[in-house]
Every structure is written in C-alpha cells, then in structure tokens.
Design an enzyme around this catalytic site. Structure first.
Site, PDB file in Angstrom:
ATOM      1  CB  SER A 134     -72.147 -35.250  48.993  1.00  0.00           C
ATOM      2  OG  SER A 134     -70.697 -35.856  48.761  1.00  0.00           O
ATOM      3  CE  LYS A 160     -71.357 -39.319  49.555  1.00  0.00           C
ATOM      4  NZ  LYS A 160     -71.910 -39.944  48.433  1.00  0.00           N
ATOM      5  CG  LEU A 161     -67.727 -36.008  57.060  1.00  0.00           C
ATOM      6  CD1 LEU A 161     -66.752 -35.948  58.054  1.00  0.00           C
ATOM      7  CD2 LEU A 161     -68.011 -34.614  56.579  1.00  0.00           C
ATOM      8  CE  LYS A 162     -67.823 -37.408  47.450  1.00  0.00           C
ATOM      9  NZ  LYS A 162     -68.013 -38.593  46.693  1.00  0.00           N
ATOM     10  CG  ASP A 187     -68.477 -41.788  48.705  1.00  0.00           C
ATOM     11  OD1 ASP A 187     -67.876 -42.744  48.252  1.00  0.00           O
ATOM     12  OD2 ASP A 187     -69.075 -41.155  47.888  1.00  0.00           O
ATOM     13  CG  ASN A 189     -66.003 -41.232  45.508  1.00  0.00           C
ATOM     14  OD1 ASN A 189     -65.925 -40.298  46.242  1.00  0.00           O
ATOM     15  ND2 ASN A 189     -66.875 -41.654  44.672  1.00  0.00           N
ATOM     16  CD  GLU A 212     -71.379 -43.252  48.607  1.00  0.00           C
ATOM     17  OE1 GLU A 212     -71.706 -42.702  49.634  1.00  0.00           O
ATOM     18  OE2 GLU A 212     -71.547 -43.199  47.634  1.00  0.00           O
ATOM     19  CG  ASP A 237     -71.364 -44.533  44.356  1.00  0.00           C
ATOM     20  OD1 ASP A 237     -71.820 -44.987  43.108  1.00  0.00           O
ATOM     21  OD2 ASP A 237     -71.064 -43.402  44.618  1.00  0.00           O
ATOM     22  CE  LYS A 261     -73.454 -41.484  42.938  1.00  0.00           C
ATOM     23  NZ  LYS A 261     -72.113 -41.276  42.841  1.00  0.00           N
ATOM     24  N   GLY A 289     -76.173 -38.582  44.076  1.00  0.00           N
ATOM     25  CA  GLY A 289     -76.265 -37.563  43.244  1.00  0.00           C
ATOM     26  C   GLY A 289     -74.936 -37.314  42.225  1.00  0.00           C
TER      27      GLY A 289
HETATM   28  O1  OSB Z   1     -69.424 -40.676  44.927  1.00  0.00           O
HETATM   29  O2  OSB Z   1     -71.302 -40.155  45.307  1.00  0.00           O
HETATM   30  C1  OSB Z   1     -70.201 -40.041  44.850  1.00  0.00           C
HETATM   31  C2  OSB Z   1     -70.400 -36.683  43.134  1.00  0.00           C
HETATM   32  C3  OSB Z   1     -69.732 -36.869  41.962  1.00  0.00           C
HETATM   33  C4  OSB Z   1     -69.373 -38.160  41.552  1.00  0.00           C
HETATM   34  C5  OSB Z   1     -69.332 -39.280  42.579  1.00  0.00           C
HETATM   35  C6  OSB Z   1     -69.952 -38.996  43.798  1.00  0.00           C
HETATM   36  C7  OSB Z   1     -70.743 -37.519  44.123  1.00  0.00           C
HETATM   37  C8  OSB Z   1     -71.285 -37.298  45.450  1.00  0.00           C
HETATM   38  C9  OSB Z   1     -72.637 -36.587  45.605  1.00  0.00           C
HETATM   39  O3  OSB Z   1     -70.680 -37.456  46.429  1.00  0.00           O
HETATM   40  C10 OSB Z   1     -72.632 -35.272  45.168  1.00  0.00           C
HETATM   41  C11 OSB Z   1     -74.111 -34.888  44.974  1.00  0.00           C
HETATM   42  O4  OSB Z   1     -74.995 -34.467  45.761  1.00  0.00           O
HETATM   43  O5  OSB Z   1     -74.839 -34.708  43.756  1.00  0.00           O
HETATM   44 MG    MG Z   2     -70.131 -42.378  46.272  1.00  0.00          MG
END
Ligand code: OSB
Ligand code: MG
Length: 368
Positions: A134, A160-162, A187, A189, A212, A237, A261, A289
């Site tokens: 990520s 995976k790009l935020k 992702d 969020n 995501e 998620d 998760k 994660g």
């Molecule tokens: O949305 O997946 C998520 C980390 C912290 C809180 C939310 C997320 C994340 C990640 C994964 O993107 C990070 C990891 O590899 O642990």
């Molecule tokens: Mg996520």
C-alpha cells in the site's frame, strides 16, 4: 484454560517514511500489545486501532480502557477457549479491534499449548502468500513514481495507491504510463461522495483491479449505485465489520470484492466467517493491513493462506514500515512472497527485552 494475568503494553515505533492517507499522515506507529498468561502458557495479541479515531471509531487509549474495564473481566474465572471468547464478549457493543486483540492472545496461548499453528487451525491451504504493498499519498508524483519503482524492484506483486480528491486520476495515469500493465488498485478510505461519480468514472480507463472504499462506511446503498456505474470493481474495507455486514453488502450489490482485516471484524474467527460468506457468494477476498508488528503480521499471513484469498493483499514485509521489527523476527520478502509461520500459535517469538526498549506504557491485571 484459565486466565491468570494480562499485560497491556503500549509501544511506539518510527516508520521508515511518512505514510499519508486521505485521513492522516503517520510518521510513527503507536500500538497496543496484549500479553495474557494462562495456566497453559502465554499468548500475544495486537490491537490494530490507531492513535486517533480517523480510520475507524476505535482508538488506542479507548481500546486500553475497554480491554481493561470490560473485556478481560468477562474472561476471568471462565473455562476459556478461543472459540468461546466471541460469545463471552458479545454483550459489549462494538469495540471490535479491542475484542480482536483479546481473542488473538487467547488463541495464541491455546494453540501454543496444543502445539498447533494458527494457519492449521484456520484451515490454511498455502505455505506462502504473495505480497502486495500500500503506497501512501506523496507530496509530488515524481516521489510516488520513485517509491512504486522501488517496491516493484523489491518484488512486490501488486501496488495499491492511496487516493483522495485531487490525488487520483493524475497519479494513476502517471504510474500506468511509467510501469505499464502492473497489477494496480486504489484505496480512497471513504474520501469521496456519490457526487464524485464523474471523477471516479475517469479511473475506469486505467484497468484497475479494484477501487477500495470510495464512500463512507455506512453508505452501502451509495456503493451499490457506484458499483452499477463503474467498470472498476468496488471493494469494501471500512464498511465490512462482520460476516453479516459482508453478506448484506454482497446482497445489495455494494461490492464484488472484500478486504478482510481481522481487527476490523472483531477477530480472526469472525474474519474466517467473512471469508466463508464471501466464498459462498463467489466474492474473492484479500488480506488488508494496519501497519502491524510481527505479531499481527504473523496472524495475517495465516489468514491470507485460506483458499478464498484470491487477490494479493497488503501482506508486506516488516521492512515496508519498520527499519527493524524489534518485536519479533522480521517477515521478509522472498521471490515476492512471505512464508506462513508454521510454529505453534502465531509462530513468532516476542523479544521481550527489545520490546521493553520501545514500550511507552505498561499495565498489569491479575485475575483470580
Ligand atoms: O485502508 O487499508 C487501509 C493502513 C492503515 C489504515 C487503513 C489502511 C491501511 C493500509 C494498509 O492501506 C497498510 C498496511 O500494509 O498495513
Ligand atoms: Mg483500506
């Protein structure tokens, strides 16, 4: 098995580089470990809540309080097995990440006593899992390209790009142009609303594996609206907090892929039920994660080795976030994969002296 004592251990670990998401910038990981002592031996758990309630409503100091005041007392004086923990804690509403840490510590103690690995207990079918990464939001697209290139060189099998409004189409376009047809997903969020449909639709041309959690946790109907209009598959998620919510989301058409998760759904046993519900509906899952130490990472590897984990997860090496995982031996990338621990319980050893050197607070509870 009887619970005799518990230690709540707060730890602070610096990250190798800042990790920016649509909800925060992390430069270090504050976390809470739980060590239980039973008449059958010791077990370790890790609470994946973050310091602030920005990803989910839970946060670390609240997790400490709920574990201390409400969760562990419910396990005292009881003939304990990991399979009973969920029922014993059910009267306490919510606080799934705190509950997951408690169940995990009990599971570890029980399985160590029974000389069985968590992977075997959960029904793992692989001895190693492919590794994805990520990648956080960066100040400049150049820096993102350099970071992605570095991860691909290390052997990561999926990127995976935020994303967030204003950091979406451009970085995705650039990464596609630089690296071609790599397995790529994004992702958000929960950073978008239904009104952002045109912006999200603009991502369709990049052939992403999935998007995501584009919308708010509770927006299942809105996710279904979006899913019907995007060619990019929608993955959830934050919205998925139980096997029931996974079943509901699937029935509504809110997602076609699920990120699992264990902390978010209340533990590894509920995580397996989410896995099973998705499998029964033909919905593939992958392992998310939460910047875990080796303790949580070990358990994630066992989970990710179940058969319906058909997409590459955020199952990264310890070095993705930490220079040295001083809590356990580090998880390393070999040929783009990480080995599933085979030892009893979580299958990792905690270096208690090293742990003491990064501990910021510690409390002890004794049970009759
Ligand atoms: O949305 O997946 C998520 C980390 C912290 C809180 C939310 C997320 C994340 C990640 C994964 O993107 C990070 C990891 O590899 O642990
Ligand atoms: Mg996520």
């Amino acid at each position: 098995m009887r619970l005799e004592r518990a230690h709540l251990i707060h730890v602070d670990l610096p990250l190798v580089s800042p990790f920016e998401t649509s909800f925060s910038v992390q430069t270090h990981r504050s976390l809470l470990l739980l060590r239980v002592e039973t008449d059958q031996g010791v077990g370790w758990g890790e609470c994946v809540a973050m310091a602030d309630p920005l990803y989910s409503p839970e946060f670390l100091s609240a997790a400490d309080q709920v574990i201390t005041q409400f969760l562990l007392p419910r396990l005292a004086g009881v003939d304990l097995t990991a399979a009973r923990v969920g029922h014993l804690l059910a009267p306490v509403r919510g606080h799934r990440m705190a509950k997951a840490a408690v169940e995990m510590a009990v599971l570890d103690a029980e399985l160590r006593g029974a000389n069985m690995s968590l992977a075997a207990y959960l029904g793992a079918v692989h001895d190693r899992v492919p590794s994805g990464v990520s990648v956080g939001i960066m100040p400049k697209v150049d820096e993102l390209v350099a970071a992605v290139g570095g991860y691909l060189d290390e052997g990561y099998q999926r990127i995976k790009l935020k994303i967030k409004p204003g950091w979406d189409v451009e970085p995705v376009r650039t990464v596609r142009r630089e690296f071609g047809d790599i397995p790529l997903q994004v992702d958000a969020n929960a950073a978008y609303t239904k009104a952002d449909l045109p912006r999200l639709k603009a991502l369709d041309e990049f052939g992403l594996l999935l998007i995501e959690q584009p919308l708010e946790d509770e927006d299942l109907t809105e996710h279904a609206y979006l899913a019907a209009r995007l060619t990019t598959p929608v993955c959830l998620d934050e919205s998925i907090v139980s096997a029931k919510s996974a079943a509901d989301a699937i029935a509504l058409g809110a997602c076609s892929i699920v990120n699992i998760k264990a902390g978010r759904v209340g533990g590894y046993l509920e995580a397996r039920r989410v896995h099973d519900v998705c499998a029964a509906n033909g919905v593939p899952v992958w392992c998310g994660g939460m910047l875990e130490t080796g303790i949580g990472r070990a358990a994630n590897m066992a989970l990710a080795a179940l058969p319906n984990f058909r997409l590459v997860g955020d199952t990264s090496a310890s070095a993705r976030f930490f220079t040295t995982d001083i809590i356990t031996e580090p998880f390393v990338l070999q040929d783009g994969h990480i080995s599933v621990p085979t030892g009893p319980g979580l299958g990792v050893e905690v270096d208690e002296a090293a742990l003491a050197s990064v501990t910021t607070a510690r409390s002890e509870l004794t049970f009759a």
